[in-house]
Scaffold this active site. Structure first.
Site, PDB file in Angstrom:
ATOM      1  N   LEU A  46      -2.585  17.318 -10.561  1.00  0.00           N
ATOM      2  CA  LEU A  46      -2.204  18.365  -9.612  1.00  0.00           C
ATOM      3  C   LEU A  46      -3.039  19.624  -9.803  1.00  0.00           C
ATOM      4  O   LEU A  46      -3.417  20.270  -8.819  1.00  0.00           O
ATOM      5  CB  LEU A  46      -0.709  18.673  -9.736  1.00  0.00           C
ATOM      6  CG  LEU A  46       0.238  17.574  -9.236  1.00  0.00           C
ATOM      7  CD1 LEU A  46       1.687  18.033  -9.300  1.00  0.00           C
ATOM      8  CD2 LEU A  46      -0.105  17.149  -7.818  1.00  0.00           C
ATOM      9  N   HIS A  69      -3.896   5.989 -11.239  1.00  0.00           N
ATOM     10  CA  HIS A  69      -4.965   6.923 -10.859  1.00  0.00           C
ATOM     11  C   HIS A  69      -6.304   6.226 -11.037  1.00  0.00           C
ATOM     12  O   HIS A  69      -6.547   5.595 -12.065  1.00  0.00           O
ATOM     13  CB  HIS A  69      -4.901   8.167 -11.759  1.00  0.00           C
ATOM     14  CG  HIS A  69      -5.780   9.303 -11.320  1.00  0.00           C
ATOM     15  ND1 HIS A  69      -5.296  10.411 -10.660  1.00  0.00           N
ATOM     16  CD2 HIS A  69      -7.106   9.515 -11.446  1.00  0.00           C
ATOM     17  CE1 HIS A  69      -6.279  11.252 -10.411  1.00  0.00           C
ATOM     18  NE2 HIS A  69      -7.393  10.730 -10.878  1.00  0.00           N
ATOM     19  N   THR A  88       0.533  13.250  -3.613  1.00  0.00           N
ATOM     20  CA  THR A  88       1.157  14.473  -4.124  1.00  0.00           C
ATOM     21  C   THR A  88       2.665  14.442  -3.947  1.00  0.00           C
ATOM     22  O   THR A  88       3.420  14.847  -4.829  1.00  0.00           O
ATOM     23  CB  THR A  88       0.569  15.705  -3.416  1.00  0.00           C
ATOM     24  OG1 THR A  88      -0.858  15.671  -3.513  1.00  0.00           O
ATOM     25  CG2 THR A  88       1.080  16.987  -4.044  1.00  0.00           C
ATOM     26  N   ARG A 140      -2.058   7.856 -21.533  1.00  0.00           N
ATOM     27  CA  ARG A 140      -1.518   6.794 -20.691  1.00  0.00           C
ATOM     28  C   ARG A 140      -2.190   5.447 -20.912  1.00  0.00           C
ATOM     29  O   ARG A 140      -1.538   4.401 -20.866  1.00  0.00           O
ATOM     30  CB  ARG A 140      -1.616   7.218 -19.225  1.00  0.00           C
ATOM     31  CG  ARG A 140      -0.657   8.345 -18.894  1.00  0.00           C
ATOM     32  CD  ARG A 140      -0.885   8.940 -17.529  1.00  0.00           C
ATOM     33  NE  ARG A 140       0.129   9.950 -17.236  1.00  0.00           N
ATOM     34  CZ  ARG A 140       0.138  10.688 -16.136  1.00  0.00           C
ATOM     35  NH1 ARG A 140      -0.815  10.543 -15.226  1.00  0.00           N
ATOM     36  NH2 ARG A 140       1.088  11.581 -15.946  1.00  0.00           N
TER      37      ARG A 140
END
EC number: 1.3.1.125
Length: 1004
Positions: free
Chosen positions: A986, A941, A536, A834
């Site tokens: 997030l 990710h 984060t 992405r």
């Protein structure tokens, strides 16, 4: 004197047809998991036959025991099939096949071992730069390790090897137990030289036991040893002879020196020129004299081998000679000259695997240089520590430029260190500024480990103090060689009961903790790194949430209408189950919006349904095996429906969002991101952690969760270990929340599960915190959790080519992205998802350039003028006064780049992109100076993880809820499916983090 051609018969009865063995040279060519490759088989097959035996390089006995990349493994039964092929290839030509087995111990670099902290006899780091301090092995772990060596021997026998060589050299684990430098224990495994032999002897005993169980009396067992250590205290030659006598008494087939030259003298007392083999023969006991000894190092021609035998060795081991001369033994025995160098075109002919070929220069040790290095270390360790007393300010290199460090000295001591960290990033660097100075003061040494997760800041402090030492007339090189003190190790166990334990100090963990505290529960948050923040703190801070009333105050951008029109035309067959109903609702909403546009109402549209459909389509992917995946509807519905709830909750907790702009992160597909006024993700970590402290929540850093405690299928607690070895046993009244992130910093785990990308390079960079190695997923799986989506990994297309970092260079809103390849041409919709962008980057050579002008530069929210100027000097950003000059600097055709920018500017004016259909346009590229930022995909990710339901409860392999276990954030799977939208991470962690805290508190 024995001759090279003479046979030799070992105590086991095995006979070698000559006195030559091929040395176990590391070729770094195994699969990512340590499996045998065809290149390895070809390499060894090409070199077998002539030598009496081929010793295959270091095979790790435990998954996290590698000393180098591309290492061979013998840690699982799955390796047996490949090892069998390797052994057969060696034996087919008449050589005996011997497998060397080892564990790297404190030499196991976390980079090659999934981020795992190394282990050793004691928590004493190796005497080398940035060496990691290992965890001290418990008595149980030692016994388990001995069993692992036994399991390795069993697999070697099943694979058909004729023997094993126990690797007790090269400062690896077995040697570490014998060394007084690395073994500071005071139990049955250490405390005096007798007890320090216990581990090597136990490994030998286990090896012999396994061979006996297979009735393999003819199984070769050898032992490799390093005769001395340079460290103080360290192994001396007399110590080695003591150990060898103990080993010989138990029965061995051979001893194998490990050193750079068969004629080497002492590295501890280099003034003593007597070769160690001469000392060996003088000091050998009756038992040692019965065991053949192999000499190694510097044997290039037959004459070298014969001289070694004449000097007192029984056999010779040839390493480098075999690299460039696969038939070395045959040529030497035929009195032919053996090649000593390889031509650059000979790789294929020599059957040398590419990883080995690329590092062969580094594998050829310069003995003279090594001797000088050892002598230099010894000299530096004896340099008296002296300074010119006073206060000196020097600088190290931090994240954001020079880091001032002021150091106060007496004539013989460092008295005080003050670090001016005012210009450095918050949060992640703080432990370095606090701990590194204190460790320097406590130990009066610069031989200090960097702080995990704050490497740059740690090194900046060390360099600043080092420079200050030199300014004060001291010797920083000597202080870097001064031995560090052993970590004060604890055998203490702390046991207590709380309501909830949260694992992981990123956004999901903090959200869960604060939510539970708000409900009056007692909560302990465990963070394995010195600082909280996880991934984060590394983000740009964008949080997706559909807020139509706010977004509607902003005008629509050119290209957005075209994007929505294309979406509305999507065939209904693309939608599964309940997503189809949402799509129908969305189409009705869009019809109304298009009518508004026709009536002159040019506003930005959004809705919860648009967010949901884009999350669904953005994540819908098919892997290399033809398996399709998309987000689980109820999870995505919960995420998108409760997203504004999370924004409001964050605002209530003190997050000050910038309402003056609505942004679109990389790969987000739409402008709906809420971003704090304070840049980057540190705002969330700072504000939420302060609220936790205000409510008496406990955050314990440097504490690694190891196992969940399960009773009758219910999670009732968790075990953890602190940096000093203290064990925590935490019982829970309500449950455990796993919020430890994904595995983006664990390349081996990514490669293990990958089913989406054609190739994941071993050296691929990551945007992630080094903490994210998948340990939470492993803990959950051990407790019976189901895993979903593990084969999918998201790459960040705009990663830094050198570091993998996201927030270097000019990261502007995607509507201002202009990507060009090495031909100076655009090649993709810059607002695409992405994975689509990353694939396009790979199709265009991997490395591309982001082009910007001065106006676009002003929209970069990740940086500052000072940082930009520094990055221009460093080459991270390339600046030029004209596009023609920029093209020349980045090496693309001038005419192509200028034409590309002219065409792009025309698209901005027209509001549409006929070739690539870019979905949103911002600024044109027209005002000097102009900029180019090189970019390359890096791991960002991991899509898969623990399966959860909408209450954040973890689902077991039987499909039932695991009582007492909850999870949130990147440790989970099922929401984002095959690809995550930018800005959705997030909102995921804050939404499901809160849900996990609620569910655990309410015993849902």
């Amino acid at each position: 004197m024995a001759q090279l051609v003479d046979e030799i018969v070992f105590q086991s009865g095995v006979k070698l047809h000559n006195r030559i063995v091929m040395a176990p040279m590391t070729i770094q060519s195994a699969f990512f998991d340590g499996g045998v490759t065809q290149e390895m088989i070809n390499y060894y097959a090409a070199r077998s036959g002539g030598a009496g035996a081929i010793i295959v390089e270091s095979a790790f006995v435990e998954n996290y025991g590698r000393a180098f990349p591309g290492a061979l493994g013998i840690d699982t039964d799955s390796k047996i099939a490949g090892l069998t092929k390797l052994a057969d290839a060696i034996k087919a030509k008449g050589s005996k096949a011997i497998l060397q087995i080892y564990h790297a111990g404190r030499m196991a670099n976390p980079e090659f071992n999934g981020g795992h902290q190394p282990i050793s006899a004691s928590p004493v780091a190796a005497l080398r730069d940035n060496a990691e301090t290992p965890l001290e092995m418990t008595k149980e772990q030692i016994e388990e390790m001995i069993e692992r060596f036994g399991d390795a021997v069993n697999r070697a026998i099943l694979a058909g090897f004729d023997g094993v060589e126990i690797h007790g050299a090269n400062t690896y684990l077995i040697q570490q137990f014998f060394s007084p430098h690395s073994n500071r224990r005071n139990d049955k495994w250490g405390g005096n030289i007798e007890r320090r032999t216990s581990f090597p002897l136990a490994v030998l005993a286990k090896t012999k036991q396994v061979a006996e169980q297979h009735n393999k009396s003819d199984f070769i067992i050898g032992y490799r040893f390093s005769p001395e250590e340079i460290e103080q205290p360290g192994i001396r030659f007399d110590d080695t002879m003591f150990l060898l006598d103990k080993l010989a008494t138990h029965g061995l087939d051979y001893f194998h020196f490990s050193m750079g030259s068969w004629l080497r003298n002492s590295i501890v007392t280099p003034e003593d020129q007597e070769p160690l083999i001469d000392k060996y023969r003088k000091l050998q006991s009756e038992s040692v004299a019965k065991v053949p000894v192999i000499g190694v190092g510097g044997i290039a021609q037959r004459k070298d081998a014969e001289n070694a035998l004449e000097q007192g060795y029984d056999m010779v081991s040839v390493g480098k000679g075999y690299l460039v001369e696969p038939t070395w033994a045959n040529k030497a025995l035929n009195d032919e000259t053996c090649a000593e160098f390889a031509d650059i075109a000979q790789q294929e002919a020599l059957q040398i695997p590419t990883p080995l070929w690329e590092i062969m220069d580094y594998m050829i040790v310069d003995s003279a240089a090594e001797a000088l290095k050892h002598q230099r270390i010894k000299e530096l360790q004896n340099v008296p520590i002296k300074f010119n007393s006073g206060e000196y300010t020097a600088y190290g290199r931090g994240h954001n430029g020079d880091l001032p460090v002021t150091v106060t000295f007496s004539e013989d001591k460092i008295l005080d260190i003050v670090v001016d960290s005012s210009k450095e990033s918050d949060g992640i660097a703080n432990p370095a500024f606090e701990r590194i100075p204190q460790q320097i003061l406590d130990g009066q040494t610069l031989n200090i480990d960097v702080i995990s997760g704050a490497t740059v800041s740690s090194q900046a402090v060390l360099d600043g103090v080092s420079n200050a030492v030199d300014l004060a007339g001291g010797n920083s090189e000597a202080l870097r060689c001064k031995a560090k003190e052993a970590v004060a190790w604890s055998s203490k166990t702390i046991e207590e009961t709380v309501d909830i334990v949260v694992v992981g100090g990123g956004g999901a963990g903090l959200s869960a903790t604060l939510t539970a505290l708000d409900k009056g529960k007692s909560v302990v948050l465990l963070e394995k790194f010195p600082a909280i923040g996880g991934n984060t703190v590394r983000t740009g801070g964008w949080v997706n949430a559909a807020e139509p009333k706010w977004q509607g105050d902003f005008p629509a951008l050119p290209g957005e209408k075209e994007t929505l029109m294309l979406l509305a035309k999507t065939a209904e067959s693309e939608f599964s189950g309940e997503y189809l109903e949402d799509f129908k609702v969305l189409k009705a909403q869009l019809d109304g919006y298009f009518t508004d546009l026709e009536n002159g109402k040019q506003y930005l549209f959004d809705s919860v349904e648009l967010h949901r459909i884009q999350t669904y389509l953005g994540g819908k992917r098919t892997d290399l095996n033809g398996e399709s995946i998309y987000g689980q509807y109820d999870l995505v519905e919960t995420l998108t429906s409760r997203s504004m709830e999370s924004i409001d909750w964050l605002s209530e907790k003190g997050i000050d969002f910038d309402r003056s702009v609505v942004e679109i992160p990389v790969g987000a597909l739409w402008r709906r991101a809420h971003k704090p006024k304070r840049p980057k993700g540190v705002e969330f970590i700072d504000k939420l952690s302060k609220r936790i402290q205000e409510q008496n929540g406990r955050i314990i850093t440097d504490t690694r969760a190891t196992d969940l405690m399960v009773d009758n299928g219910k999670v009732v607690g968790i075990k953890a270990v602190q940096a000093d070895g203290t064990e925590l046993i935490l019982h829970v009244n309500h449950g455990v929340v796993l919020a430890s992130g994904g595995f983006g910093a664990n390349t081996q785990m990514i490669k293990k599960y990958n089913t989406y990308w054609k190739e994941i390079a071993d050296d691929i960079k990551t945007t992630n915190s080094p903490a994210l190695v998948g340990d939470g997923i492993e803990i959950g799986e051990k407790a019976g959790a189901e895993l979903v989506g593990m084969g999918f990994v998201q790459l960040m297309p705009v990663g830094d080519p050198k570091s993998g970092a996201l927030l270097t260079g000019l990261i502007v809103p995607p509507e201002n992205f202009v990507f060009v390849n090495k031909q100076g041409k655009r090649f993709v919709d810059e607002c695409g998802s992405r994975d689509v962008l990353s694939e396009a980057f790979f199709d265009n050579g991997g490395l591309i350039y982001m082009i910007a002008d001065e106006n676009i530069r002003q929209t970069a929210a990740n940086t500052s003028d000072e940082t930009i100027e520094r990055e221009i000097k460093e080459g991270i950003i390339i600046q030029a006064d004209t596009l023609e000059e920029l093209a020349e600097k980045i090496g693309v055709p001038t005419q192509e780049l200028t034409n590309t920018i002219a065409q792009y500017n025309a698209c901005v004016d027209a509001g549409q992109d006929p070739e690539f259909h870019k979905s949103a346009f911002g600024l044109k590229v027209e005002k000097a100076p102009f900029y180019a930022t090189p970019r390359q995909p890096s791991v960002h990710h991991t899509m898969g993880g623990l399966k959860i339901d909408t209450k954040a409860r973890v689902i077991g392999k039987d499909g039932e809820v695991i009582q007492g276990l909850y999870a949130a954030g990147e440790v989970t799977g099922g929401i984002h499916a095959g690809n995550r939208l930018g800005g959705n991470a997030l909102i995921d962690i804050f939404t499901y983090g809160r849900i996990a805290g609620e569910s655990a508190s309410d015993l849902v």
